[in-house]
Design an enzyme around this catalytic site. Sequence first.
Site, PDB file in Angstrom:
ATOM      1  N   GLU A   1      -9.750  -1.267   5.396  1.00 31.16           N
ATOM      2  CA  GLU A   1     -10.380  -0.952   6.675  1.00 31.16           C
ATOM      3  C   GLU A   1     -11.654  -1.789   6.845  1.00 31.16           C
ATOM      4  OE1 GLU A   1      -8.884   0.747   8.823  1.00 31.16           O
ATOM      5  OE2 GLU A   1      -8.250   2.742   8.157  1.00 31.16           O
TER       6      GLU A   1
ATOM      7  N   ASN B   1      -7.774  -2.301  14.503  1.00 28.18           N
ATOM      8  CA  ASN B   1      -9.174  -2.516  14.098  1.00 28.18           C
ATOM      9  C   ASN B   1      -9.325  -3.678  13.105  1.00 28.18           C
ATOM     10  OD1 ASN B   1      -8.164  -1.487  11.724  1.00 28.18           O
ATOM     11  ND2 ASN B   1      -9.528   0.290  11.619  1.00 28.18           N
TER      12      ASN B   1
ATOM     13  N   HIS C   1      -7.571  -4.111  10.269  1.00 30.14           N
ATOM     14  CA  HIS C   1      -7.281  -3.856   8.849  1.00 30.14           C
ATOM     15  C   HIS C   1      -6.037  -4.616   8.401  1.00 30.14           C
ATOM     16  CE1 HIS C   1      -4.867  -0.047  10.080  1.00 30.14           C
ATOM     17  NE2 HIS C   1      -3.986  -0.935   9.670  1.00 30.14           N
TER      18      HIS C   1
ATOM     19  N   ASP D   1       0.834  -1.208   0.000  1.00 22.94           N
ATOM     20  CA  ASP D   1       0.000   0.000   0.000  1.00 22.94           C
ATOM     21  C   ASP D   1       0.865   1.252   0.000  1.00 22.94           C
ATOM     22  OD1 ASP D   1       0.931  -0.448   2.576  1.00 22.94           O
ATOM     23  OD2 ASP D   1      -1.044  -0.740   3.455  1.00 22.94           O
TER      24      ASP D   1
END
Length: 232
Positions: free
Chosen positions: A142, A135, A137, A67
């Site tokens: 996400e 979280n 991801h 990414d």
Amino acid sequence: MKVIRVKNYEEMSRTASEILIGEIRKKKNIVVGFATGRTPLGLYKNLVRAYRKREVDFSGVRSFNLDEYYPVAKNSRRSFFSYMFRNLFGLVNIKEGNMNFLDGEVRDWRAECARYEGLIRKSPIDVQILGVGVNGHIGFNEPGSSFSSRTRLVELSDETRRQNSGIFWRAPKQALTMGVGTILSAKKIILLASGREKMKAVERLVKGKISKDCPVSFLRGHKDLVVVTDSF
Ligand code: F6R
């Protein structure tokens, strides 16, 4: 899925580097997917150390980074492009022509994502290194990302931006990321997680409900997933 429970960050990094070095030795022109962030820094240090001792050769290694922020200048200290040179690529003998990055400077992000997907289709990833967000991801997928998502532009959650920002720097609102589907197409995945704050995400991966609200849970079905963790 194989879960390797380790005592601490050092043992996680050592175990991961042993596995990856073994894979590089088996296949000289291996395609490796690299992650950034704090988690793989120890792994990269070990790879550099092994390279200096001539225990591993990167001359045939091809790479895809997971990414990149969007937009971001490549030469900015904050880009994942410069992170990779600072922490690994600039310190070993990987060839520049064998590296692939998502370009956070392009105007046409759609074309950029299609280009990246095309390259990965032509040179499928043999081993993907992954971290995981608090979280859940993976990459910048996400919560809410689908199982079959591909490389695309995404909005970062406030939590992710907060975690990735420094005192003088605020992470951009958007990023380009391989999709969950792209990540799942890797032949082998090595996921690293260290620290109590990753415990929930790792539990969810190993034994929780598989769903969009925790993208790491989608990895459970992968046929060759190795989780190296002190979080669980
Ligand atoms: C990095 C990436 C992210 C990180 C995750 C964990 O390329 O894609 O998914 O792996 O945010 O970050 P750290 O390792 O800093 O806790």
